[in-house]
Design an enzyme around this catalytic site. Structure first.
Site, PDB file in Angstrom:
ATOM      1  N   ASP A   1       0.858  -1.186   0.000  1.00 49.64           N
ATOM      2  CA  ASP A   1       0.000   0.000   0.000  1.00 49.64           C
ATOM      3  C   ASP A   1       0.893   1.234   0.000  1.00 49.64           C
ATOM      4  OD1 ASP A   1      -2.309   1.564   0.122  1.00 49.64           O
ATOM      5  OD2 ASP A   1      -2.586   1.314   2.284  1.00 49.64           O
TER       6      ASP A   1
ATOM      7  N   TYR B   1      -4.989   4.531   0.556  1.00 47.45           N
ATOM      8  CA  TYR B   1      -6.041   3.716  -0.052  1.00 47.45           C
ATOM      9  C   TYR B   1      -5.638   3.045  -1.365  1.00 47.45           C
ATOM     10  CZ  TYR B   1      -8.116   7.691   2.521  1.00 47.45           C
ATOM     11  OH  TYR B   1      -8.367   8.701   3.412  1.00 47.45           O
ATOM     12  N   HIS B   2      -4.422   2.493  -1.416  1.00 47.45           N
ATOM     13  CA  HIS B   2      -3.961   1.845  -2.644  1.00 47.45           C
ATOM     14  C   HIS B   2      -3.506   0.405  -2.411  1.00 47.45           C
ATOM     15  CE1 HIS B   2      -2.705   6.150  -4.142  1.00 47.45           C
ATOM     16  NE2 HIS B   2      -4.023   5.957  -4.182  1.00 47.45           N
ATOM     17  N   PRO B   3      -4.260  -0.433  -1.722  1.00 49.49           N
ATOM     18  CA  PRO B   3      -3.778  -1.794  -1.458  1.00 49.49           C
ATOM     19  C   PRO B   3      -3.743  -2.650  -2.719  1.00 49.49           C
ATOM     20  CG  PRO B   3      -6.060  -1.594  -0.765  1.00 49.49           C
ATOM     21  CD  PRO B   3      -5.617  -0.213  -1.159  1.00 49.49           C
TER      22      PRO B   3
END
Length: 527
Positions: free
Chosen positions: A285, A454-456
């Protein structure tokens, strides 16, 4: 009974369902755990944080993060048609060519994936070498352009950063305004672009249905079972079941279906279908480490919802309600020997506290670095055999020396920009900044205030869980198509890359379907 059953109507699922349903001879069922995207707050760009911890959010938190002083980190994910593209900040970034070449997966190099980025795009500025028109997904310049956002760009230029008017035109380095998935000042999610814009009689969309597991019979996925309220439901698939449930939920569903680490499954008395230890591993992330400054000028998004601003949005799609939050930013390198940027800068004309969960109390500017090539790896695993229980998520943020060093140097870059003349009137008072600017102080600040942006990605990675055609290894008729298949995280926001993956997956699936049809046609019939 459908040809294809797709689980998850998010950034990937909406795209994939729409593309597969372009063939009128197949039937597609798209299943979403959340409701329809009817809330006005979904479509008003500046209202995205109002959706956090609501019915439109899976409302996840990480487990205790050892390297963040034991903090738990809030992890919003869209639980609604459009998925996280219905609650995100709408930034359209493809990443760097080196990201895709670095995957080292056949068919997924930069030159091979760029056409799929372009196929989706309807660029406001027209077509050219780096952009296209005619696709379902609108990409446009932001309409808010807050004076603080422009001042941030000017300040960064004053301290030596180049101005970059298009982060998707080859060179990432530099600062500027982000391009957004918006049309006329309103959010464009994948539900807006790919589902609502066209009606297909062979596409069925089921909302408020939480899938519990994939049905696997004789080594083949034949459907899924789930529930809407207390009603148990089953959806059967003639051809394929496709998980597009996201980086947290896709590995959870695989594990609930008996595909995952045998020891974990046995601990929860789940029959092991395929012992696949890699399922749920490789979690990556991007973090944001924010600086917050308050000031006395009444131009922030604090009063964005005022009646006059609502009127501007409704009348001509302008004003502060069109703001996506981080309007401006850019990319930088913490070391001169790096082949590409390792820091993304994000600047928002608002007090963004507690990962968006806090209430702004003053006019403020929030900005900071996001290390975009993390080497730390986490995991997603079952916390219970009950499919309605949230998974156990551990990101392991800042677990490596490289990540800590990048975070500290990124803060130095941001603090230098904060001290530039163009920003002085907006940095009157330090609301949240490091107490010390030595290495130890910067690292401590990152551990105390860094949070997810918020980039998993990565938990069902190509080469480990799925093959290069995104088929789950060891089970026929089952694929994963979402951000979880990325081997490593791209340099930038992940919505556009996820859409690209779904576009390419649609071609992969259609090619397989055509090959099967040709094989059947060539098979001699018996008289």
């Amino acid at each position: 009974m459908y040809d294809y059953v797709i689980v998850g109507a998010g950034s990937a699922g909406c795209v994939l369902a729409s593309r597969l349903a372009e063939d009128p001879d197949v039937t597609v069922c798209l299943i979403e755990a959340g409701p329809a995207d009817s809330s006005q707050n979904i479509h008003v760009p500046a209202a995205f944080a109002k959706l956090f911890r609501t019915q439109y959010d899976w409302d996840y938190d990480s487990h205790d993060e050892e390297h963040l002083n034991g903090r738990r980190v809030y992890l919003p994910r869209g639980r609604v048609l459009g998925g996280t593209s219905s609650i995100n900040t709408q930034i359209y970034i493809r990443g760097n060519a080196l990201d895709y070449d670095g995957w080292n997966r056949p068919g997924w190099s930069w030159d091979e994936v760029l056409p799929y980025f372009l196929r989706s795009e309807n660029h406001e500025g027209g077509s050219g070498p780096h952009h296209a028109v005619g696709g379902p997904l609108d990409v446009a310049a932001g309409r808010s352009r807050n004076p603080m956002s422009e001042a941030f760009i000017e300040a960064a230029v004053e301290v030596g950063h180049d101005r970059n008017d298009d982060f998707n035109a080859g060179a990432q380095d530099g600062v500027g305004f982000f391009e957004l998935t918006q049309r006329g000042g309103w959010r464009v999610s994948t539900a807006t672009a790919f589902l609502h814009a066209q009606s297909r009689p062979n596409l069925t969309v089921e909302t408020n249905v939480q899938v519990h597991r994939v049905v696997i019979e004789d080594g083949r996925a034949t459907g899924v079972v789930g529930a809407r309220l207390d009603d148990e439901l089953r959806f059967d698939a003639r051809r394929e079941v496709i998980l597009s449930a996201g980086t947290y939920n896709s590995p959870q569903l695989l594990q609930l279906s008996g595909i995952g680490p045998a020891g974990l499954l046995q601990a929860f008395e789940i029959p092991v279908v395929v012992d696949r230890p890699e399922v749920g591993q490789n979690l990556q992330d991007h973090m944001l480490i924010p600086l917050i400054y308050t000031h006395s000028e009444p131009i922030s998004l604090l009063a964005a919802g005022a009646p006059e601003n609502v009127e501007r949005l409704m009348a001509d799609g302008t004003g502060p309600l069109t703001s996506n939050g981080p309007e401006a930013g850019g990319f930088a390198r913490t070391r001169s020997d790096l082949p590409a940027p390792d820091i993304e800068l994000l600047a928002a004309p608002v007090m963004f506290v507690d990962n968006g969960l806090g209430v702004p109390t003053a006019h403020a500017l929030s900005f900071g670095p996001s290390p975009i090539t993390p080497s730390s790896r986490g995991s997603v695993g079952l916390a219970s055999p009950d499919p309605t229980t949230k998974p156990r998520i551990v990101h392991n943020y800042l677990a490596t020396e490289d990540d800590l060093a990048a975070a500290a140097q990124g803060l130095r870059i941001a603090l230098e920009i904060a001290g530039a003349p163009a920003l002085r009137r907006f940095t009157e008072t330090a609301f949240r900044t490091p107490d010390s600017t030595d290495e130890a102080g910067l690292r401590d600040y990152a551990r105390r205030y860094g949070h997810s942006i918020y980039h998993p990605v990565g938990t069902c990675a190509m080469g480990a869980v799925v093959d290069d055609e995104l088929a789950v290894r060891g089970v026929a008729g089952l694929r994963v198509v979402d951000a979880s298949v990325m081997p490593t995280i791209p340099r930038g926001n992940t919505n556009a890359p996820t859409i690209m993956i779904a576009e390419k997956a649609a071609d992969i699936i259609r090619a397989k379907q055509a090959s099967e049809a040709e094989r059947v046609a060539a098979t001699p019939t018996r008289s």
